[in-house]
Design a protein around this motif. Sequence first.
Motif, PDB file in Angstrom:
ATOM      1  N   LEU A   1     111.211  69.125  75.401  1.00 35.63           N
ATOM      2  CA  LEU A   1     110.415  70.052  74.996  1.00 35.63           C
ATOM      3  C   LEU A   1     111.014  70.922  73.747  1.00 35.63           C
ATOM      4  N   ILE A   2     112.328  71.223  74.384  1.00 39.49           N
ATOM      5  CA  ILE A   2     113.384  71.912  73.362  1.00 39.49           C
ATOM      6  C   ILE A   2     113.503  71.049  72.089  1.00 39.49           C
ATOM      7  N   ARG A   3     113.911  69.932  72.222  1.00 42.54           N
ATOM      8  CA  ARG A   3     114.432  68.765  71.452  1.00 42.54           C
ATOM      9  C   ARG A   3     113.297  68.643  70.244  1.00 42.54           C
ATOM     10  N   ILE A   4     112.044  68.461  70.653  1.00 43.82           N
ATOM     11  CA  ILE A   4     110.744  68.271  70.112  1.00 43.82           C
ATOM     12  C   ILE A   4     110.700  69.400  69.319  1.00 43.82           C
ATOM     13  N   THR A   5     110.770  70.836  69.728  1.00 42.68           N
ATOM     14  CA  THR A   5     110.380  72.055  69.110  1.00 42.68           C
ATOM     15  C   THR A   5     111.565  72.221  68.106  1.00 42.68           C
TER      16      THR A   5
END
Length: 183
Positions: A116-120
């Motif tokens: 989720l952090i990487r996608i964000t």
Amino acid sequence: MIADTDKLSDFKRGELRGRIADKPGLNRYLRATPAGKLRIDTAKIKAEENLDGKYLLRCSDPHLSAEDIALGYKQLLEVERGWRDMKQIIDLRPVYHRLEERIRAHVVLCWLALLLIRITETTTSDTWPHIRRELDRLHLGTFTGPTGTFQQVTALTKPQRDLLAKLQIPAPKQVVALQPASR
């Protein structure tokens, strides 16, 4: 702390030594001479300076390069940091795992948090600490008055609106809940 301790009695010097012994950060660099005088252990300080900024990592795969091992550990730290961030958001208490399926679930949740952090980060072209800091400024306030209670979200700033737009997340309603006072 040990300046001018040579003038103290053996008893007072022993008391000071005992107080310093309770502080591991200080005690590790303190030595006593055969006469019982307190000195700073410069040899230990020099040995510690030689290790400053270095990592000691161990790996069971002999074919991995030092750079790959270091990168793996740094990514593991990021995964754990991401999971801690996500636990704060969903307000989970600490859980200590002993069972295999719980350990696996923990790893999967850490991986999902990192994903989720990487996608964000890739969607917004910004870093997670900056994104998190910006969105942490968004608050929900509860207000009570003679006519009732309502919950209101703080006004969105331009950077917050831009982040939500890039992530395709609809902006929250200004007023979330209304409860008229009972008569």
